[in-house]
Design a protein around this motif. Structure first.
Motif: not given
Lengths: 215, 384
Positions: B197-198, B221-222, B228-230, B288-290
């Motif tokens: 995701a990152r 886009r990123g 989408m992956l999440g 947040m992901t970190k």
């Protein structure tokens, strides 16, 4: 949790007998704890702390509503989440006969608890014997289901269970045989194996080579 | 508006910005002299301030947990299913506090708010915050609100991690800890998802090293790919099969032999990704992901989770969902096991479910019955 709370209904006689076997302030694990009646009673009357294991969602919610610690789990998955000797008592009422390996279950109980208390329906009750003599699987007050839809897959008699205790090296600390009313009736003392409908055993596993006083 | 059912909705709510004027030293070593938190509250605080409940949000959540921001709004807050009059988190009995965490993008101090020192958005200069930092910040908020001790701290997923951290770091301030669909730390597989995701965000040409605000672009886009992956990981295989199967969007049942949206599941993911871009900030997503990756309360206790919980004073309710593979029931059992080993009061409910990780946002009857039963007792206990 909070104050006295709502009044609790009287315990099933079988559970009342178990209560009498449990020392105040002890730690207990109740396998198949249902709606948590035993744990709630022990918490209120004897300051006993502990957890129940229960698989049924409605019972789990009932335990939570009653303030009883409950872990939703399948007894057949074992007690891997519990450390050796982490409870004073591990209790299992009327579930032994429904397990895949009752013998291993009791071994696990004796690993996790210093003492185990189990109850089960006695398949040697005269009603069961009579039914078998008539060529039919028994339908009795203690065994109300049909052979094809019963959850009981490992029924045994009092004599069978005591034989397992001997083979497994479990020391029987207490034995209470209850009659149809789940009380200690007069017929029980006369012909216990015939008149016992529910059997209760309190077991311990003597530690090899250990001396008394080891906690 | 018919959606605002009288009786079960908290109705129209007004967020407010609360300035935390106390300096906050973060795990990374940096200090924020002050910060703002966006907060919503539902239900009245009682006279002895004992009925306050803190809601901790997950990866993409914010302070808007329940009700509507205007009478015409169609979509309620993210946990409206559970918060409201007569709902499990009953606003007739509890004073519910919900905030946008530090580093968020919905008005609390974060990458997209202006750094007074430079007059520019913080962007990539905003420090990486941890779950522990959030708990510190939330404790300062509790001070500002005059709440000494929470009746309950409640959260799902990354929110559940904050609940655990509260119980560990500030034991005297939490009566009850409700940890839903969480994990004691995330797995390598989970970190891997976060890393992809990152990378999706970081490699977007419009990311501009996080200074995209100045360029008037967003790395859409990123961020879209990341979301989408999440979403794939928030749904179970069964749920995706039931919801989309291999259905094609065109009714003619013919393949198009191109890369346009063709299967229903593609359409769903693109839609989810696109709507996320419109409401979320890429720098916050990175933070947040970190925070998820770093969370590991046992680390300070010799990797012994039971030791981490030993000082906790709260009673715990841990809830997991059968279909959740991102934060699977096994991970919740690790929490329960550690709590038992630490001799804590804990109940664990495993909810029969189909959807996946997102089940914690639904009003599954078994799930809500458990929350209701538990929180009803909490309310009785705190005398509300």
């Amino acid at each position: 949790m909070s104050g006295p709370g709502p009044s609790i209904p009287p315990l099933r006689p079988e559970l009342a007998v178990i209560c009498d076997l449990i020392k105040p302030d002890s730690r207990i694990l109740d396998l198949g704890c249902g709606d948590g009646a035993l744990l709630l009673h022990l918490a209120r009357s004897r300051s006993v702390r502990g957890y129940g294991l229960e698989i049924d969602a409605a019972n789990v919610a009932a335990c939570i509503g009653a303030g009883v610690n409950v872990i939703q789990a399948d007894l057949d998955e074992g007690l891997a989440d519990f450390a050796d000797g982490s409870f004073d008592y591990v209790v299992m009422t009327q579930a032994l006969q429904a397990l895949v390996r009752p013998d291993l279950a009791v071994e696990e109980m004796l690993r996790v608890g210093r003492e185990a208390i189990v109850t089960f329906p006695n398949f040697g009750h005269w009603r069961a014997r009579l039914a078998i003599l008539n060529g039919r699987m028994p339908i009795t007050p203690a065994l109300p289901a049909q052979w094809y839809n019963t959850e009981n897959i490992h029924l045994c008699t009092v004599a069978d269970f005591e034989d397992l205790c001997r083979r497994s090296g479990w020391e029987v600390l207490d034995r209470v045989l209850l009659d149809r009313a789940h009380r200690r009736g007069p017929a029980i003392s006369l012909l216990p194996h015939l008149f016992c409908e529910i059997a209760l055993y309190k077991l311990r596993k003597p530690v090899a080579g250990a001396t008394a006083g080891l906690v | 508006m018919g959606a605002h059912e009288a009786g079960t909705s908290v109705g129209v709510v007004v967020p407010r910005r609360i300035g935390i004027e106390t300096a906050l030293t973060l795990d990374c070593g940096r200090t924020l002299p002050r910060h703002d938190l966006m907060v919503e509250t539902y239900g009245e605080l009682n006279a002895d301030r004992s009925n306050a409940v803190l809601i901790c949000h997950a990866l993409s959540g914010d302070h808007h947990a329940a009700g509507y921001h205007s009478a015409g709004e169609r979509k309620p807050g993210w946990w409206d299913s559970a918060i409201g009059p007569g709902k499990p988190i009953d606003t007739r009995r509890f004073h519910v506090v919900s905030l946008n965490n530090l580093g968020g993008c919905r008005g609390s101090t974060g990458p997209n708010t202006v750094d007074p020192a430079t007059g520019q958005p913080h962007g990539p200069d905003f420090p990486i915050v941890t779950v522990r930092d959030w708990v510190r910040s939330q404790a300062l908020l509790a001070d500002a609100l005059g709440i000494e001790r929470w009746a309950a701290v409640i959260g799902g997923s990354l929110g559940g991690m904050q609940v655990m951290q509260w119980a560990i770091d500030l034991p005297q301030r939490v009566r009850h800890a409700l940890v839903v669909a969480a994990a004691p730390k995330i797995s390598a597989q989970n970190i891997a998802f976060n890393e992809i995701a990152r990378q999706a965000i970081l490699s977007d040409p419009e990311f501009h090293d996080g200074r995209y605000y100045a360029q008037n672009v967003v790395p859409s886009r990123g961020l879209k790919l990341a979301r989408m992956l999440g979403h794939i990981t928030y749904l179970s295989d069964v749920a995706m099969r039931a919801r989309f199967g291999r259905l094609l969007r065109d009714g003619d049942g013919q393949f198009n032999f191109n890369f346009d949206v063709e299967f229903e599941v593609e359409s769903y993911l693109r839609h989810q990704g696109q709507s996320f871009v419109e409401r979320f900030d890429a720098n916050t997503y990175l933070l947040m992901t970190k925070a998820l990756d770093y969370f590991d309360p046992a680390r300070d206790y010799g990797d012994d989770l039971a030791a981490a919980f030993r000082g906790a004073q709260a009673r715990f309710l841990v809830v997991a969902f059968e279909a959740d593979w991102r934060f699977s029931p096994e991970r919740s059992r690790e929490i329960v096991k550690a709590l038992i080993a630490a001799g804590k009061e804990v109940s664990y409910a495993l909810i029969d479910s189909d959807l996946g990780h997102d089940d914690f946002l639904l009003s599954l009857p078994d799930y809500h019955r458990v929350l209701h039963s538990y929180l009803g007792r909490v309310a009785d206990e705190v005398g509300t």
